[in-house]
Design an enzyme around this catalytic site. Sequence first.
Site, PDB file in Angstrom:
ATOM      1  N   ALA A  63       0.850  -1.187   0.000  1.00 45.04           N
ATOM      2  CA  ALA A  63       0.000   0.000   0.000  1.00 45.04           C
ATOM      3  C   ALA A  63       0.890   1.243   0.000  1.00 45.04           C
ATOM      4  CB  ALA A  63      -0.873  -0.014   1.243  1.00 45.04           C
ATOM      5  N   GLY A 109       0.330  -5.158   0.927  1.00 47.54           N
ATOM      6  CA  GLY A 109      -0.875  -5.275   0.107  1.00 47.54           C
ATOM      7  C   GLY A 109      -0.596  -5.978  -1.217  1.00 47.54           C
ATOM      8  N   GLU A 112      -0.906  -9.511  -0.491  1.00 51.11           N
ATOM      9  CA  GLU A 112      -2.323  -9.791  -0.198  1.00 51.11           C
ATOM     10  C   GLU A 112      -3.137  -9.868  -1.496  1.00 51.11           C
ATOM     11  OE1 GLU A 112      -2.283  -6.499   2.689  1.00 51.11           O
ATOM     12  OE2 GLU A 112      -3.200  -7.908   4.082  1.00 51.11           O
ATOM     13  N   GLU A 132       4.354  -5.156   7.224  1.00 52.03           N
ATOM     14  CA  GLU A 132       3.540  -4.125   7.885  1.00 52.03           C
ATOM     15  C   GLU A 132       3.981  -3.849   9.315  1.00 52.03           C
ATOM     16  OE1 GLU A 132       2.396  -6.515   5.977  1.00 52.03           O
ATOM     17  OE2 GLU A 132       0.778  -5.806   4.689  1.00 52.03           O
TER      18      GLU A 132
END
Length: 706
Positions: A63, A109, A112, A132
């Site tokens: 992200a 992300g 993910e 993260e």
Amino acid sequence: MPELVHYHITDRIAVLTIDNPPVNTLGQGVWEAVDEAVARANADTGADGIVLIGAGNMFIAGADINVFKTIKTREQSLKRSARFHAILKRLEDSAKPLVAAIHGNAFGGGLELAMACHFRVVTKDARVGQPEVLLGIIPGAGGTQRLPRLCGVELALSMCTDGRPVGAPKAQAAGLTDQIIDGDLLTATIAFAKDRAAANDVRRTRDIDITPERAAEGIEACEQARGGIARAARGAAAPYAAITAIEACMTLAFDAGSLRERELFADCVISTESKALRHLFFAERAAAKVPDVPKDTPTLDITRAAVVGAGTMGGGIAMSYANAGILVLLKEVDDAAMQRGLATIRKNYESTVSKGRMTQEAYERTMSLITPTTAYDGFDTVDIVVEAVFESLDLKKTTFAELGSVTGPNCVLASNTSTLDIDEFAKASGRPQQVIGHHFFSPANVMKLLEIVRGRETSKEVIATSVRLGKRIAKVPVVVGNCFGFVANRMLAYYMREAYLLLEEGASVQQIDQVLMKFGMPVGPYGMQDIAGIDVGARIRQHLTSVGKTRAEGPQSAVPDRLFELGRYGQKTGAGWYKYEAGSRERIPDPLIEQIADEEAKKRGISRRPVSDDEIVSRVMTALANEGASVLGDGYATRPGDIDVIYCYGFGFPRHRGGPMFYANTVGLPTILARVKAYRTRFGDYWKPSPLIERLVAEGKGFYED
Ligand code: 3H9
């Protein structure tokens, strides 16, 4: 607006290329663009399957970290993450096989997103990770629910709690990926997608069942992980939140587990811990940028290096160069000193090999890059020399005068001094524009910080070369100005002053160390000195006293000098602030210290008293922040973030507190100023508020905006 996802058809496969340079973050619009492109491919009669790939040198770095600062409340976070979770479910529901083609990094992300695809194909040098936790958050787009389903709870726990990436072979062995590719990634992934399309094979990660046996084992693994990470977490909360989210994967159905993850993510993303860690992420990258040294400043090619002095520091520096594949000449005064230095280097490498962190072959190859010498032969061919001789102004000046004549005209002349004046060496060398400080931290082969000290005449090319070289030898470079102690040790002197005074006032060595370790420091000030050597500081103090100076303004405690006189230099002599059994590093309290502190307190008319833990933290942290502000105000550091990076990498300041300046900001500069003034009234005028803090408080500002 540039197209974030390109769409084209090759051989009846829709190829979706994410193109968001430099690292393909899932920034504004990328999630939606992927969602739309997958829907388009499903509706496209010319496509039987779908490949998702990243443009440039990686799949997706994760992200966009910048976006997190716009999330101010838990509710905002829950609303945002609901969107991403819904998008990932839609991708997973694609009727046509959706295959992620991963090269470079698939982080956060990015991983993910890849796990919501039906299959993952990777290049053999790709890395996948959930970093993260290093930003004070947990995977927030289903990572804690899909990762354990794919690769098992053990690997998921380690990836989500330490944040370290995993290489393709390990990911493949664990079932996280489906195929490793040696050749062209896109061609191979298209072929893979065609096969899956022909077999009408779509696999939804969220449908992987967690059997009751798997769940029971998983819950136990989570429990164990909770107990096992305390030391590494050092007070950070995010690693525990990651475990709780993975535990939810074991105990709840996918949707309920995902909701739990979103709630935990929301708590983390608005925490001070996350703000601190995100601050450090950007501060570390900003620190390598020097305002008056443009990005396109030419740099010198460094292929051969030399290090003068094979003591603890010189040996560690030579290892750092050799580890990066750079040839290095290592010079000592005589053969005996050389052999001692080489033996230490060998011992260090052998210990790494014995821990399985280096192969025997890599050790021999690396060792062969270090050429010992007792003369300046070959120095005319090197591109940089790092001087690491004994910390004496005269010796270093003589060394620089010699280096000025034995090296080529473009050779960078660096000094590893921790306190002495770089400009003196510059003058002695006859080539001041080539001279710069490269202040490594002990042990130099391990510690990541490289304080780069620019002298009055250091050229921009030499500064730019030093920053580039610092990164190449796996250090975190920070450029600072040439003042006494530079930034790290100048501030440390104030931290140590307070630690000594607190001891004289009544706190014990153990109390001070334990309180600061509870705060998150890896070791307290006294334990640290026992490692570094009490003699080092004492000799510097003696030198300064002889020239009428002090390291930090204020009363100078005589306790450390008493230890020095007793020959208690720390771990190396078996006694310092603590006692040590032979061959052990366990710190054993020694009543003699209390006795000496009592005697010195009496001499200074201090009646010893109980000191609270809060006072210890407050005194040392206020001293650090106040002096840090003076360093900034005097222009020796460019940004407060540079100081934070220096303290986190040089002294292990707890990252989840963001460094001493960020920490002071979270305490509040008005509070810091009030404390300095209160200490001034209580202890004396040597507590002087930094003019920068006074100005910022008057203007209602902090070191950082929230
Ligand atoms: C996440 O994914 C949460 C999810 O669970 C989803 C929640 C809904 N964002 O490091 P470099 C910039 S959290 C913004 O010098 P390298 C960086 O600042 C994220 N910017 O390159 C720099 O800018 P500048 C999880 C980012 O080749 C430039 O890109 N992911 C981001 O040495 C080049 O970066 C991570 O934590 C980002 N995510 O290393 C991975 N990443 O040029 C973070 C980079 O202006 N990133 N930038 O200074 C990295 O670890 C490294 O950047 C990487 C490349 C290894 C990828």
